[in-house]
Design an enzyme around this catalytic site. Structure first.
Site, mmCIF file in Angstrom:
data_model
loop_
_atom_site.group_PDB
_atom_site.id
_atom_site.type_symbol
_atom_site.label_atom_id
_atom_site.label_comp_id
_atom_site.label_asym_id
_atom_site.label_seq_id
_atom_site.Cartn_x
_atom_site.Cartn_y
_atom_site.Cartn_z
ATOM 1 N N GLU A 135 0.858 -1.194 0.000
ATOM 2 C CA GLU A 135 0.000 0.000 0.000
ATOM 3 C C GLU A 135 0.887 1.233 0.000
ATOM 4 O O GLU A 135 1.924 1.267 0.668
ATOM 5 C CB GLU A 135 -0.874 0.098 1.266
ATOM 6 C CG GLU A 135 -2.028 -0.847 1.379
ATOM 7 C CD GLU A 135 -2.834 -0.586 2.660
ATOM 8 O OE1 GLU A 135 -2.706 0.527 3.241
ATOM 9 O OE2 GLU A 135 -3.583 -1.487 3.069
ATOM 10 N N GLU A 171 -9.696 8.793 5.788
ATOM 11 C CA GLU A 171 -9.664 7.463 5.169
ATOM 12 C C GLU A 171 -10.641 7.334 4.003
ATOM 13 O O GLU A 171 -10.545 6.393 3.212
ATOM 14 C CB GLU A 171 -9.985 6.399 6.221
ATOM 15 C CG GLU A 171 -8.972 6.285 7.337
ATOM 16 C CD GLU A 171 -7.664 5.646 6.872
ATOM 17 O OE1 GLU A 171 -7.692 4.917 5.871
ATOM 18 O OE2 GLU A 171 -6.631 5.885 7.524
#
Length: 344
Positions: free
Chosen positions: A268, A325
């Protein structure tokens, strides 16, 4: 110049093909080393169908995807897509898969049943498990059991079993050569390193310069690959970006724990486009574009090889709890690109 070219022999077709094979091998091109993370329908209520997701990836020359949990709808549409896949084992499943028969059943249902035409590459057993949590004790047993099931299915040469960690495992990361795991992390990570080394699997690592800006006051240009001067001098090595510094700190920590042979796959990396002062469309677009270009090469410590990297994430995810997020998407749920990014 004319006389020089006149003296050269015409290259053979074999030589030309060998040269093209070298230039366009995965180690020399960024496209083959680049993927995206797809959280699935559970993180948003406005996403395209799985079939549309795979078509979107194919259209944009995205050849690798990371999913965080296997499920029928996504695995079915990945059949014959030629898209390489990281499949995650959710953290809340780790305790169950520490049981050998449960792990064998999981592999049968989610991997073996699709392995003839889904390009499984890695299984990520857990994601960013806190080494001091109750869950941590189940990571290695689950990895071992899944590896045994993969081996029993004859897939151990195709699929590597690993786990995804973050750089919070580092007690020291600056300068990169001093990188070392924290005292709390060592009992957790050391046996995992031994497992990865013995099975020839990479360590999956979530590398986020953004969070070092957010919580450790690192300079924004250093994180965005836009610093014009060397920021960190580390012996003979020089660092102009935080991504390389974090990668090499992790490599240094691995070397100190008998993991010097391991490759790190960046499972990621991303930057949010809203939610705070540095979380802007401009910064996020700059980060993704520069990251895509940067990972075609290596780090100062491990130069000249493409860094296999998965961008987080494919879409904005509106069901995430924290505002920041929700804004890591490369695409809007409408499938429109958020940035001018070329994946090819």
């Amino acid at each position: 110049m004319a006389s020089f070219y006149a003296m050269r022999k015409k290259p053979s077709m074999v030589a030309i093909l060998l040269l093209l094979g070298l230039l366009f091998s995965p180690e020399h091109t960024g496209a083959q080393s680049l993927g995206v993370c797809y959280g699935g329908q559970g993180n948003a209520n406005n996403l395209p169908t799985e079939s549309e997701v795979v078509s979107l990836c194919t259209t944009n020359n995205i050849g690798r995807i990371r999913i965080y949990s296997p499920y029928t709808e996504i695995l079915q549409v990945l059949r014959d897509s030629n898209i390489d896949l990281i499949v995650g084992v959710p953290n809340d499943s780790l305790q169950a898969l520490a049981n050998l028969s449960a792990a064998a059943d999981w592999v049968q249902r989610n991997i073996k049943d699709y392995s003839s035409n889904v390009e499984f590459k890695y299984i990520a057993v857990g994601n960013e498990v806190n080494p001091t949590s109750e869950t941590a004790q189940f990571v290695l047993p689950a990895m071992q059991n899944i590896y045994k099931a993969i081996t029993d299915a004859g897939l151990q040469n195709q699929i590597k079993v690993s786990t995804a960690v973050d750089t919070n495992l580092l007690g020291v990361f600056d300068p990169p050569s001093a990188g070392a795991f924290s005292d709390n992390a060592r009992p957790f990570i050391e046996p995992i390193i031994s497992f990865l080394v013995s099975n020839g699997a990479p360590l999956l690592a979530n590398i986020y310069p953004y969070f070092r800006v957010k919580y450790n006051n690192q300079p924004v240009p250093y994180a965005l690959f836009t610093a014009t001067e060397v920021v960190v001098h580390d012996g003979q090595l020089e660092y102009r970006n935080l991504f390389d510094a974090l990668m090499d700190a992790l490599y240094s920590a691995l070397e100190k724990r008998n993991g010097g042979s391991l490759k790190i796959v960046v499972s990621e990396s991303g930057w949010p486009s809203a939610g705070g002062a540095v979380e802007t469309i401009e910064n996020a677009g700059t980060y993704y574009r520069n990251l895509i270009n940067h990972v075609k090469g290596g780090t100062p410590k491990r130069p000249a090889k493409a860094i296999e990297t998965y961008l987080f994430a494919l879409f904005d995810e509106n069901l995430k709890t924290e505002e920041i997020e929700r804004h890591f998407g490369l695409f809007y749920p409408s499938k429109q690109p958020k940035y001018n990014v070329n994946f090819n």
